[in-house]
Write a protein that holds these residues in place. Structure first.
Motif, PDB file in Angstrom:
ATOM      1  N   ALA A   1     -22.310   2.413  -0.149  1.00  0.00           N
ATOM      2  CA  ALA A   1     -21.803   3.149  -1.313  1.00  0.00           C
ATOM      3  C   ALA A   1     -20.288   3.300  -1.229  1.00  0.00           C
ATOM      4  N   ASP A   2     -19.783   3.607  -0.038  1.00  0.00           N
ATOM      5  CA  ASP A   2     -18.339   3.754   0.141  1.00  0.00           C
ATOM      6  C   ASP A   2     -17.619   2.439  -0.148  1.00  0.00           C
TER       7      ASP A   2
ATOM      8  N   TYR B   1     -18.521   0.059  -2.294  1.00  0.00           N
ATOM      9  CA  TYR B   1     -18.437  -0.178  -3.737  1.00  0.00           C
ATOM     10  C   TYR B   1     -17.459   0.778  -4.411  1.00  0.00           C
ATOM     11  N   GLN B   2     -17.335   1.995  -3.885  1.00  0.00           N
ATOM     12  CA  GLN B   2     -16.369   2.931  -4.448  1.00  0.00           C
ATOM     13  C   GLN B   2     -14.944   2.481  -4.150  1.00  0.00           C
ATOM     14  N   THR B   3     -14.710   2.046  -2.917  1.00  0.00           N
ATOM     15  CA  THR B   3     -13.368   1.618  -2.520  1.00  0.00           C
ATOM     16  C   THR B   3     -12.988   0.291  -3.162  1.00  0.00           C
TER      17      THR B   3
ATOM     18  N   GLY C   1     -14.244   0.954  -7.407  1.00  0.00           N
ATOM     19  CA  GLY C   1     -14.222   2.245  -8.083  1.00  0.00           C
ATOM     20  C   GLY C   1     -15.548   2.533  -8.762  1.00  0.00           C
ATOM     21  N   ALA C   2     -16.648   2.053  -8.191  1.00  0.00           N
ATOM     22  CA  ALA C   2     -17.970   2.148  -8.811  1.00  0.00           C
ATOM     23  C   ALA C   2     -18.842   3.161  -8.075  1.00  0.00           C
ATOM     24  N   SER C   3     -19.524   4.008  -8.836  1.00  0.00           N
ATOM     25  CA  SER C   3     -20.433   4.989  -8.239  1.00  0.00           C
ATOM     26  C   SER C   3     -21.783   4.344  -7.932  1.00  0.00           C
ATOM     27  N   THR C   4     -22.495   4.902  -6.978  1.00  0.00           N
ATOM     28  CA  THR C   4     -23.720   4.299  -6.480  1.00  0.00           C
ATOM     29  C   THR C   4     -24.759   5.372  -6.186  1.00  0.00           C
TER      30      THR C   4
ATOM     31  N   ARG D   1     -24.311   3.815 -16.098  1.00  0.00           N
ATOM     32  CA  ARG D   1     -22.947   3.733 -15.581  1.00  0.00           C
ATOM     33  C   ARG D   1     -22.327   2.409 -15.998  1.00  0.00           C
TER      34      ARG D   1
ATOM     35  N   SER E   1     -17.034   0.494 -14.483  1.00  0.00           N
ATOM     36  CA  SER E   1     -16.069  -0.318 -13.744  1.00  0.00           C
ATOM     37  C   SER E   1     -16.005  -1.701 -14.365  1.00  0.00           C
TER      38      SER E   1
END
Length: 268
Positions: free
Chosen positions: A41-42, A44-46, A49-52, A256, A260
């Motif tokens: 998850a981290d 994809y966020q980094t 910029g996508a939430s998971t 969502r 992104s």
């Protein structure tokens, strides 16, 4: 979305480009992204910029395992170290075999696995053993009962996987009460917490197996802690509830999609 598949050495050129493209399109078009570990998850966020949604796997809790299938392999309960993995560089089987071979361990190392598409690496793994009679290669073991007995009665289970998220083989070993020694990456630390020992090189493997044999009582306590953690943190009922909750939210129109663009925030 799975682990960082495009980082595996078996995918190069077109294969790697395909996985990176599929990753980006999933981010752009999916109504929900599901990661099996916080580390994924981290990423994809980094990266995007996508939430998971973080939904892991459940661990089978294996108790009261017999030892009859070990006898077929001429093994004794509590007197062998175990590796179960595909022979791929990212799973660090060669490192584990090399580390064990350089150790003074008395219990044999049992290596389960292989890879028909990876002849060069398979040869490197066998070369690392240097014909050491303590090291036994079983090849793939498809008999689940026998494999469970191997997990449950090993002195240590040595887990070298480095690029996946929550690994089902690791959870199965934990559920069987195996004392785990794992390659030191964020995914393995997330799953194991403080209930395991970690290594990052061959010398670390050697120290781990030697210390395990020197203090069998402590190593058994690690196995009990691993099973307790699996029972508390990796329950199939919680997994099912996570998917049910997500499905209900999606049925009500939550999405969502287009959160992104699918463009990477940095070169990698």
């Amino acid at each position: 979305v799975d682990g960082l598949e495009w980082k595996r050495s078996k995918w190069s050129g077109a294969g790697q480009k395909y996985y990176r493209l599929a990753e980006a399109l999933s981010v752009r078009w999916a109504d929900a992204l599901i990661a099996d570990a916080v580390g994924i998850a981290d990423y994809y966020q980094t990266e995007f910029g996508a939430s998971t949604e973080v939904i892991a796997y459940g661990a089978p809790i294996l108790e009261g395992l017999l030892t009859d299938r070990l006898a077929e392999l001429n093994l004794k309960a509590g007197e062998f170290h175990l590796v179960v993995a595909r022979f791929e560089p990212e799973n660090n089987v060669e490192m584990i075999v090399h580390g064990y071979q350089s150790s003074s361990a008395r219990h044999p190392l049992v290596v389960v696995g292989g890879a028909p598409y990876s002849d060069e690496y398979t040869q490197a793994v066998h070369s690392a053993a240097k014909d050491d009679p303590r090291i036994r290669f079983l090849g793939p073991v498809w008999d689940q009962e026998q494999l469970d007995q191997l997990y449950g009665h090993a002195t240590t289970y040595l887990h070298g996987h480095s690029v996946g998220g929550t690994n089902p083989s690791l959870l199965r070993a934990m559920g069987a009460g195996a004392a785990v020694g794992a390659f030191d990456v964020v995914f393995n630390r997330e799953v194991l917490g403080s209930e395991a020992q970690f290594f990052s090189n061959a010398s670390g493997v050697a120290k781990l197996v030697e210390s395990a044999e020197a203090d069998p009582q402590q190593i058994r306590s690690y196995g009990e802690l691993c099973r307790d953690r699996a029972l508390a943190e990796y329950r199939w009922d919680d997994v099912a509830s996570g998917y049910e909750d997500l499905a209900m939210r999606l049925s009500k129109g939550e999405t969502r999609r287009r959160e992104s663009s699918g463009r990477r925030s940095r070169d990698s």
